[in-house]
Design a protein around this motif. Structure first.
Motif, PDB file in Angstrom:
ATOM      1  N   LYS A  86       0.831  -1.205   0.000  1.00  0.00           N
ATOM      2  CA  LYS A  86       0.000   0.000   0.000  1.00  0.00           C
ATOM      3  C   LYS A  86       0.867   1.257   0.000  1.00  0.00           C
ATOM      4  N   ASN A  87       1.899   1.260   0.815  1.00  0.00           N
ATOM      5  CA  ASN A  87       2.760   2.448   0.924  1.00  0.00           C
ATOM      6  C   ASN A  87       3.522   2.729  -0.366  1.00  0.00           C
ATOM      7  N   ALA A  88       3.722   1.702  -1.186  1.00  0.00           N
ATOM      8  CA  ALA A  88       4.422   1.887  -2.466  1.00  0.00           C
ATOM      9  C   ALA A  88       3.513   2.464  -3.540  1.00  0.00           C
ATOM     10  N   GLY A  89       2.214   2.548  -3.253  1.00  0.00           N
ATOM     11  CA  GLY A  89       1.283   3.147  -4.208  1.00  0.00           C
ATOM     12  C   GLY A  89       0.293   2.189  -4.840  1.00  0.00           C
ATOM     13  N   PHE A  90       0.476   0.887  -4.618  1.00  0.00           N
ATOM     14  CA  PHE A  90      -0.447  -0.092  -5.207  1.00  0.00           C
ATOM     15  C   PHE A  90      -1.813  -0.017  -4.531  1.00  0.00           C
ATOM     16  N   GLU A  91      -2.848  -0.200  -5.337  1.00  0.00           N
ATOM     17  CA  GLU A  91      -4.204  -0.261  -4.807  1.00  0.00           C
ATOM     18  C   GLU A  91      -4.877  -1.595  -5.110  1.00  0.00           C
ATOM     19  N   ASN A  92      -4.247  -2.391  -5.984  1.00  0.00           N
ATOM     20  CA  ASN A  92      -4.814  -3.677  -6.398  1.00  0.00           C
ATOM     21  C   ASN A  92      -3.801  -4.784  -6.141  1.00  0.00           C
ATOM     22  N   ILE A  93      -4.300  -5.934  -5.717  1.00  0.00           N
ATOM     23  CA  ILE A  93      -3.423  -7.048  -5.389  1.00  0.00           C
ATOM     24  C   ILE A  93      -3.999  -8.372  -5.900  1.00  0.00           C
ATOM     25  N   MET A  94      -3.124  -9.353  -6.038  1.00  0.00           N
ATOM     26  CA  MET A  94      -3.532 -10.744  -6.166  1.00  0.00           C
ATOM     27  C   MET A  94      -3.197 -11.409  -4.836  1.00  0.00           C
ATOM     28  N   LEU A  95      -4.215 -11.838  -4.128  1.00  0.00           N
ATOM     29  CA  LEU A  95      -4.017 -12.471  -2.829  1.00  0.00           C
ATOM     30  C   LEU A  95      -3.612 -13.917  -3.033  1.00  0.00           C
ATOM     31  N   SER A  96      -2.477 -14.283  -2.497  1.00  0.00           N
ATOM     32  CA  SER A  96      -1.962 -15.640  -2.656  1.00  0.00           C
ATOM     33  C   SER A  96      -2.562 -16.576  -1.629  1.00  0.00           C
ATOM     34  N   TYR A  97      -2.778 -17.835  -2.019  1.00  0.00           N
ATOM     35  CA  TYR A  97      -3.213 -18.856  -1.070  1.00  0.00           C
ATOM     36  C   TYR A  97      -2.179 -19.080   0.018  1.00  0.00           C
ATOM     37  N   LYS A  98      -0.960 -18.588  -0.199  1.00  0.00           N
ATOM     38  CA  LYS A  98       0.111 -18.765   0.775  1.00  0.00           C
ATOM     39  C   LYS A  98      -0.025 -17.832   1.968  1.00  0.00           C
TER      40      LYS A  98
ATOM     41  N   GLY B   2      -7.713  -0.350   2.411  1.00  0.00           N
ATOM     42  CA  GLY B   2      -8.394   0.119   1.214  1.00  0.00           C
ATOM     43  C   GLY B   2      -7.868  -0.502  -0.063  1.00  0.00           C
ATOM     44  N   LEU B   3      -7.231  -1.667   0.038  1.00  0.00           N
ATOM     45  CA  LEU B   3      -6.753  -2.379  -1.140  1.00  0.00           C
ATOM     46  C   LEU B   3      -7.887  -3.175  -1.772  1.00  0.00           C
ATOM     47  N   ASP B   4      -7.769  -3.428  -3.074  1.00  0.00           N
ATOM     48  CA  ASP B   4      -8.770  -4.216  -3.792  1.00  0.00           C
ATOM     49  C   ASP B   4      -8.148  -5.533  -4.243  1.00  0.00           C
ATOM     50  N   VAL B   5      -8.787  -6.642  -3.919  1.00  0.00           N
ATOM     51  CA  VAL B   5      -8.295  -7.956  -4.353  1.00  0.00           C
ATOM     52  C   VAL B   5      -8.828  -8.225  -5.758  1.00  0.00           C
ATOM     53  N   SER B   6      -7.967  -8.024  -6.744  1.00  0.00           N
ATOM     54  CA  SER B   6      -8.371  -8.231  -8.134  1.00  0.00           C
ATOM     55  C   SER B   6      -8.553  -9.714  -8.435  1.00  0.00           C
ATOM     56  N   TYR B   7      -7.637 -10.530  -7.916  1.00  0.00           N
ATOM     57  CA  TYR B   7      -7.776 -11.981  -8.039  1.00  0.00           C
ATOM     58  C   TYR B   7      -7.291 -12.651  -6.758  1.00  0.00           C
ATOM     59  N   PHE B   8      -7.828 -13.848  -6.547  1.00  0.00           N
ATOM     60  CA  PHE B   8      -7.291 -14.758  -5.531  1.00  0.00           C
ATOM     61  C   PHE B   8      -6.648 -15.923  -6.261  1.00  0.00           C
ATOM     62  N   HIS B   9      -5.451 -16.316  -5.836  1.00  0.00           N
ATOM     63  CA  HIS B   9      -4.779 -17.459  -6.459  1.00  0.00           C
ATOM     64  C   HIS B   9      -5.061 -18.712  -5.646  1.00  0.00           C
TER      65      HIS B   9
END
Length: 273
Positions: free
Chosen positions: A24-36, A51-58
């Motif tokens: 978040k601090n680096a500027g990203f607002e979208n993530i892929m959440l890993s099963y790990k 306030g991040l958005d999970v675009s995909y779950f792996h």
């Protein structure tokens, strides 16, 4: 500009909470959440607070080869995948990335079969019920036939393609995957490598470097994504501790690595637009 994102298993922190905060601090607002992620719900709570958005779950791929088998292990795997899809629905995650096999050159799956189609049908039933799209990812050169087998058989609107750029250029550069499945593209994984795998090597050539640090021609990649009018997230799937050598980022601070990753993703987004 297209949205940009990064995978949560990028190794930029000592805990899931620290990694998410750094992202978040680096500027990203979208993530892929890993099963790990060590604790799915705790990660979701932190994601929401940032306030991040999970675009995909792996989805967990550790037992993906069982999709093509018969027996108790298959039932266990299917129930695990179903639970993960249902968790996506509960948390408003619309896309789940999945492997058709485990995807390691040293770990072979059984051949594509009607039994595999039957097993996968159970997953599709749940994804349709939950309204969660399944994006099948291209992995190694041995499992590409499993990917094609499933995508060619099932024309379900909730089943599509996750284009992994690094895997494509490392394992299957001779196959134009975007030409074959670009009209069903739900997601992308963007990373780089030295394009130097051949039979006998293990997965450590799959480096997951930042784009432009390896040998993949991202100008050509971006032109193809632009041609098919890709409007999804420009999603990096990178590892600060590369899967093999060279280790380019071992002396970089997590903050610096993520800031650089953000710049690379921005550059790709501009090239695709």
């Amino acid at each position: 500009m297209l949205k940009i994102g990064i995978n949560t298993n990028c190794e930029c922190g000592n805990s899931d909470t620290e990694i998410l905060t750094n992202i978040k601090n680096a500027g990203f607002e979208n993530i892929m959440l890993s099963y790990k992620a060590k604790n799915f719900q705790a990660s979701i709570d932190k994601i929401n607070s940032l306030g991040l958005d999970v675009s995909y779950f792996h989805i967990d791929n550790n037992h993906a080869n069982d999709l093509w088998a018969v027996g108790e292990s298959v039932n266990n795997y299917l129930q695990s995948v179903i639970m993960q899809i249902e968790n996506c629905k509960k948390n408003n995650i619309s896309i789940a990335v999945m492997h058709a096999t485990k995807g390691s050159p040293s770990d072979f799956a059984l051949k594509p079969s009607k039994q595999g189609l039957k097993n996968f049908q159970e997953i599709l039933k749940v994804s349709n019920k939950c309204g969660v799209k399944i994006a099948l990812e291209n992995i190694d050169c041995y499992s590409i036939k499993h990917l094609c087998y499933l995508l060619n058989h099932f024309k379900d609107e909730n089943l599509g393609f996750c284009y992994d750029v690094g895997h494509h250029h490392l394992y299957n550069p001779e196959t134009d995957l975007l030409k074959k499945f670009g009209d069903r593209l739900f997601a992308v994984h963007l990373h780089d490598n030295l394009m130097d795998w051949h039979a006998g090597f293990d997965h450590t050539r799959d480096l997951h470097l930042l784009p432009f640090d390896g040998k993949i021609d991202f100008t050509k990649v971006c032109k193809k994504l632009k041609k098919i009018k890709y409007q999804g997230v420009i999603m990096l799937e990178v590892h600060k501790k590369a899967c093999g050598n060279p280790q380019l980022y071992e002396n970089m601070k997590n903050k610096d690595f993520l800031i650089e990753a953000y710049k690379r993703a921005e550059k790709i987004a501009e090239m695709v637009e």
